[in-house]
Design a protein around this motif. Sequence first.
Motif, PDB file in Angstrom:
ATOM      1  N   TYR A  52       0.838  -1.199   0.000  1.00 21.43           N
ATOM      2  CA  TYR A  52       0.000   0.000   0.000  1.00 21.43           C
ATOM      3  C   TYR A  52       0.877   1.254   0.000  1.00 21.43           C
ATOM      4  CZ  TYR A  52      -3.633   3.290   1.556  1.00 21.43           C
ATOM      5  OH  TYR A  52      -4.504   4.350   1.663  1.00 21.43           O
ATOM      6  N   VAL A  53       1.933   1.235   0.817  1.00 21.12           N
ATOM      7  CA  VAL A  53       2.847   2.377   0.877  1.00 21.12           C
ATOM      8  C   VAL A  53       3.480   2.612  -0.491  1.00 21.12           C
ATOM      9  CG1 VAL A  53       5.013   3.228   1.860  1.00 21.12           C
ATOM     10  CG2 VAL A  53       3.323   2.130   3.338  1.00 21.12           C
ATOM     11  N   ALA A  54       3.940   1.540  -1.121  1.00 21.53           N
ATOM     12  CA  ALA A  54       4.561   1.672  -2.435  1.00 21.53           C
ATOM     13  C   ALA A  54       3.587   2.244  -3.456  1.00 21.53           C
ATOM     14  CB  ALA A  54       5.086   0.315  -2.901  1.00 21.53           C
ATOM     15  N   GLU A  55       2.333   1.851  -3.346  1.00 19.18           N
ATOM     16  CA  GLU A  55       1.302   2.336  -4.261  1.00 19.18           C
ATOM     17  C   GLU A  55       1.016   3.808  -4.016  1.00 19.18           C
ATOM     18  OE1 GLU A  55      -2.297  -0.306  -5.952  1.00 19.18           O
ATOM     19  OE2 GLU A  55      -2.483   0.239  -3.850  1.00 19.18           O
ATOM     20  N   GLN A  56       0.785   4.162  -2.746  1.00 18.88           N
ATOM     21  CA  GLN A  56       0.412   5.527  -2.402  1.00 18.88           C
ATOM     22  C   GLN A  56       1.547   6.520  -2.619  1.00 18.88           C
ATOM     23  OE1 GLN A  56      -2.832   6.513  -1.430  1.00 18.88           O
ATOM     24  NE2 GLN A  56      -3.172   4.428  -2.185  1.00 18.88           N
ATOM     25  N   ASN A  57       2.767   6.089  -2.392  1.00 19.91           N
ATOM     26  CA  ASN A  57       3.914   6.986  -2.555  1.00 19.91           C
ATOM     27  C   ASN A  57       4.479   6.996  -3.969  1.00 19.91           C
ATOM     28  OD1 ASN A  57       3.688   7.633   0.116  1.00 19.91           O
ATOM     29  ND2 ASN A  57       5.629   6.741   0.763  1.00 19.91           N
ATOM     30  N   GLY A  58       3.857   6.257  -4.867  1.00 18.68           N
ATOM     31  CA  GLY A  58       4.269   6.294  -6.264  1.00 18.68           C
ATOM     32  C   GLY A  58       5.523   5.510  -6.590  1.00 18.68           C
ATOM     33  N   TYR A  59       5.907   4.590  -5.701  1.00 22.92           N
ATOM     34  CA  TYR A  59       7.147   3.848  -5.937  1.00 22.92           C
ATOM     35  C   TYR A  59       7.036   2.879  -7.102  1.00 22.92           C
ATOM     36  CZ  TYR A  59       8.378   5.618  -1.269  1.00 22.92           C
ATOM     37  OH  TYR A  59       8.641   6.424  -0.188  1.00 22.92           O
ATOM     38  N   PHE A  60       5.868   2.285  -7.301  1.00 26.58           N
ATOM     39  CA  PHE A  60       5.701   1.395  -8.451  1.00 26.58           C
ATOM     40  C   PHE A  60       5.852   2.191  -9.748  1.00 26.58           C
ATOM     41  CE2 PHE A  60       3.030  -1.203  -5.381  1.00 26.58           C
ATOM     42  CZ  PHE A  60       3.968  -2.206  -5.252  1.00 26.58           C
ATOM     43  N   ASP A  61       5.252   3.373  -9.791  1.00 24.89           N
ATOM     44  CA  ASP A  61       5.385   4.217 -10.972  1.00 24.89           C
ATOM     45  C   ASP A  61       6.845   4.581 -11.213  1.00 24.89           C
ATOM     46  OD1 ASP A  61       2.636   4.193 -11.365  1.00 24.89           O
ATOM     47  OD2 ASP A  61       2.308   6.066 -10.265  1.00 24.89           O
ATOM     48  N   GLU A  62       7.559   4.913 -10.145  1.00 22.90           N
ATOM     49  CA  GLU A  62       8.971   5.273 -10.279  1.00 22.90           C
ATOM     50  C   GLU A  62       9.794   4.139 -10.868  1.00 22.90           C
ATOM     51  OE1 GLU A  62       9.100   8.270  -6.360  1.00 22.90           O
ATOM     52  OE2 GLU A  62      10.433   6.525  -6.475  1.00 22.90           O
ATOM     53  N   GLU A  63       9.396   2.911 -10.548  1.00 27.62           N
ATOM     54  CA  GLU A  63      10.142   1.753 -11.027  1.00 27.62           C
ATOM     55  C   GLU A  63       9.588   1.186 -12.333  1.00 27.62           C
ATOM     56  OE1 GLU A  63      12.916   0.820  -9.774  1.00 27.62           O
ATOM     57  OE2 GLU A  63      12.829   2.199  -8.068  1.00 27.62           O
ATOM     58  N   GLY A  64       8.616   1.895 -12.923  1.00 30.61           N
ATOM     59  CA  GLY A  64       8.068   1.466 -14.205  1.00 30.61           C
ATOM     60  C   GLY A  64       7.200   0.231 -14.133  1.00 30.61           C
ATOM     61  N   VAL A  65       6.544   0.032 -12.988  1.00 31.45           N
ATOM     62  CA  VAL A  65       5.712  -1.153 -12.778  1.00 31.45           C
ATOM     63  C   VAL A  65       4.242  -0.762 -12.780  1.00 31.45           C
ATOM     64  CG1 VAL A  65       5.128  -3.040 -11.218  1.00 31.45           C
ATOM     65  CG2 VAL A  65       7.513  -2.305 -11.460  1.00 31.45           C
ATOM     66  N   THR A  66       3.490  -1.356 -13.679  1.00 28.92           N
ATOM     67  CA  THR A  66       2.044  -1.187 -13.705  1.00 28.92           C
ATOM     68  C   THR A  66       1.411  -2.423 -13.083  1.00 28.92           C
ATOM     69  OG1 THR A  66       2.120   0.141 -15.728  1.00 28.92           O
ATOM     70  CG2 THR A  66       0.004  -0.876 -15.157  1.00 28.92           C
TER      71      THR A  66
END
Length: 338
Positions: A52-66
């Motif tokens: 949830y933290v990774a999702e809310q803080n945009g970490y998946f987007d930063e790593e190019g993960v959809t």
Amino acid sequence: MKFSRGFRGLAAIAAAGVALGLSGCSGGAGGGDSDVLNVGQISDSVAFFPLYVAEQNGYFDEEGVTLGERPRLGTGAKLAAALTSGSIDIAAGVITDAFNLANSDDSTVLTGALVTEYYVDIVVGIDFEQSSGSLEDKINSLEGMNIGITGPGSGTEALVNYLFDQVGLDPESDATLVNLGGQPSAAIGALESGQVDALAFFQPAGQMAETQGVGEIYISPQRGDVPDMAGALHGVTFSTQAAIDAKPELVAGFNAAIDKALKFIAEDPDGAAELLASYLGDSAPETVDALAALLPEEMSPGVAVTQESYDIAAKFHQDSGLVASTPAYADFVWEGGQ
């Protein structure tokens, strides 16, 4: 009717797959869009807060993960069924789930660490006659009780099995295990109504019970009540080699995002507490505060699976007979998760 522990392995996975009506590639090769990573998790327990933290803080987007939809599947058996059918690429569960799957599918791979304390508690109702004595006395006081768990083959069942074994009790004959699914609110309702006398349930069920005045945390490995379990790897992500081979960059990006989330939780307690309140939804502030205080003690410092935490978990599972065997660390832990 006593609950049978025999509902495990391939039979559990097959039955779960039928119940879910799963479809997808066989062999866990990963299905759907090759640019999307499909992740399933058991529930919204505290172990999966880093996602949830990774999702809310945009970490998946930063790593190019959809990410695709992230289903909450309720039990480890259903999680394993979704993974082996190819409906998901990554499973977020407990290491018991990964060990169980590895015993029937040697392509199972442990990809990352989430929690390095056993975050399941024994919670008793307000009318339960508690023992103030030793751990053994407390375990013996559970004999003959109806104990709620999430489901067969789960980490919640595993704790009951392990504790009972310590004092020579058998949960198949000396208690009745009641399958309640993965929703803490439903478990609390079962405890309050008297459907069960106690729960073996993941956080935040115990904190919720205490906040609502319907129960009390009775035995907690996380707070040190079961010394042999201290530091055990518990919350994990796992996959199959075929799924990793199909989407290696996405899996690596997912791990990088989770690593950022775990470091955020450790380094920004106020920010983590704010996100935790959102994650837990309608939970009382007291519940949020109690859990937020525990996060630094139980979250893994990073996504890498250390040999020490792995070995403690493996020993716990082998000594208690929870699984037939555990793979060697070097053979089981994905190189990107070390």
